[in-house]
Design a protein around this motif. Sequence first.
Motif: not given
Lengths: 310, 441
Positions: A232-234, A286-287, A292-295, A299-301
């Motif tokens: 949900a957070a992601i 793209i930036i 977004t992907m990094i954050i 969080v997932q990690l």
Amino acid sequence: MTAVAPVVPEGSAVRRRRRVGASRSSTGWAFLGPFMIVFVLVFIAPIIYAIYLSLFRDQLIGGSIFVGLDNYLVAVQDGNFWAGLTRVSLFLAVQVPIMLFLSLLAALALDSGRLYGSNFFRLSIFLPYAVPAVVATLMWGFMYGTRFGLVGNINELFGLGLPNPLSPDLILASIANIVTWEFVGYNMIIFYAALRVISPSLYEAAAIDGASQLRVILHVKLPAIRGALVVAAIFSIIGSFQLFNEPSILSTIAPNAITSSFTPNLYAYNLSFSGGQYNYAAAVAIIMGVITMIIAYAVQLRGMRKDGQP
Amino acid sequence: MMNHHRKRIFTGTSVFAVSALALSACGGSEETTETDAALEEGGTITVWAWEPTLDQVAEAFEAENEGVTVDLVNVGTGDEHYTNLQNAMRAGSGLPDVAQVEYFAIPQYILGESLMDLSEFGAGDYAEGTFSDGPWNAVTFGGEGIYGIPMDSGPIALFYNQDVFDEHDVEVPETWEEYEEAARQFREADDDVYITSDQGDAGQVTTMIWQAGGTPFSTEGTDVTVDLTGDEGTARWAEYWQPFIDDDLIMPVAGWTDEWYQALGDGSIASLTIGAWMPANLESGVPDGAGSWRVAPLPQWEAGESQTSEQGGSSLAIPEGAENAELAYEFMQFAGVDGGVQERLDSGAFPATLEDLQSEDFINREYEYFGNQQINQVLSESAQNVVDGWQYLPFQGYAHSVFNDTVGQAYEGQATLEEGLGDWQDDLTGYGRDQGFDIAE
């Protein structure tokens, strides 16, 4: 190719084994094929095209020229872009915790089994999610009106002086309110579903140990639904960074409070559709996608690592 | 597929027919022959437009010309329409044969060389005496080519609610000085009533600057001048309007929103300075105002003058690369000059054609909504007094999109109008340079 005679004799075990292996993997690919085709067409190809676009600059005078990474260099120095990003980050930091907390509260209340009319309760909290975002925003836009809207009526009825929710100072909070209203039910359902699959034996054990309700929540329920919380957070993080519908629609009634670069997505949209700067918009998009992907990945990690701990 | 094929064959024949005619004909306008031939051949044209009165025009055109089909498609209003049009132009396929293009957007397409020059079809015949100056200047952009057939026009006037003026005993202003006085009288008389509403509207502001004699934008080839800080007319307007914001003389509600319509309906907005296409909008959007509204000439900077400007209005144009250009041109003529004009007037459009602007029938028409006032007398008068020399930017669409980021901030008290105009100028010059123009400030 096929005309070349095989060097290895037909009966060779090596050869047979290899062929079996090859056909097995080709069967695998065949099953994967339909998915891969769609995946490449609707996901990979647009991304590659966007990257390709972002390497050019198209001018009204002079046409299209290759500029390499120039658009990216401009974007990282673009004050409008960073202001938008800061705005959605603030939104993320404040709105997402509030929304997830409310969703969790509702899910725990439903799961407690002590609620009267829990089906009605569940459905009515979920209902706003079924309302299209466009309609929801229009509706809230009417309510926010200080002259003829609900805010105006309340002011008149009680002689209050509620501030204008559409003023530049409050507009972000007003949008957060709409988004929270829309998505509390959705997140609640995710949490509730996760709570329902917790094994009853855990509750029995807790009861035998004499754990209070609060303890059961903190030490049984929450740890058990951590995966759902992370998901949900992601979703919420991605949703915040992609904020678009609500500000886009509200901008007609609050044109000065919501600037054309209010959120990064709105900025990319206006760049390409009002300014014809498709290439630069692609670079901004793209930036934003990478950030977004990094954050989301971070969080997932973090969520997974905790999960893995004994 | 079938359709496409047929269209191709058809174009081929018409070109052949024309060359045959050109060989035998002496004198006359061969271009006209070409398009007339297209009309006889029939065929299908696709028209992208959101103007509602074109429905009847398309029907009438089909009825008059056997074998002709007009495929009228609404691909969106305003920005959305231009987005689709631009995409089709970039792709070079899926183009309509005719597209509605507002006057402010024409320069952008001329520069991109994406509109056909209609002189080759004989549009030069309309250069003198057919259309009023404002729209004609807009479609020619001060140059040699003709890039659209004007469809309507929007000379501005003062639309006001007579009942509200009477109730508060306020005189209808004839000069901007009186207008400010009236604005203050309303605020003193009733806390809910404002003379008008304004939340920063690029179309409105450019119109006011235009009337004030300003020419902040000018274009010659690829040389573009943006002068929002030094231009006299612009400064005149900014100086005049600032107190309206500072002293709460205008209702801070954006136009065309639900609140705006409600405020027009209940009399809390007493007047609008707006284009001549407004009557139809008032009738449908503000039914409560029936009988109360009137139209007066626009307030003037100097007493006794009668200077006005234009707001909005559209033309029909042919995108470069359209498949059926000859037939498209016939349709545009019908909609803009010939039989179609009356159809559109009957549905409430305001014409750009001088003949209609001056016809007895049109001028003397009484409007029930406006208490049987002959409003076209005021509006036609306005159409003929539009200040000369105004130009839009070749990227006016973009300019409008960042207006509220810059000038709009003045309405929130974050800056003055003068500062906002400076910011707007900075943004526009930056964008212009990025787009390859030579920008002078």
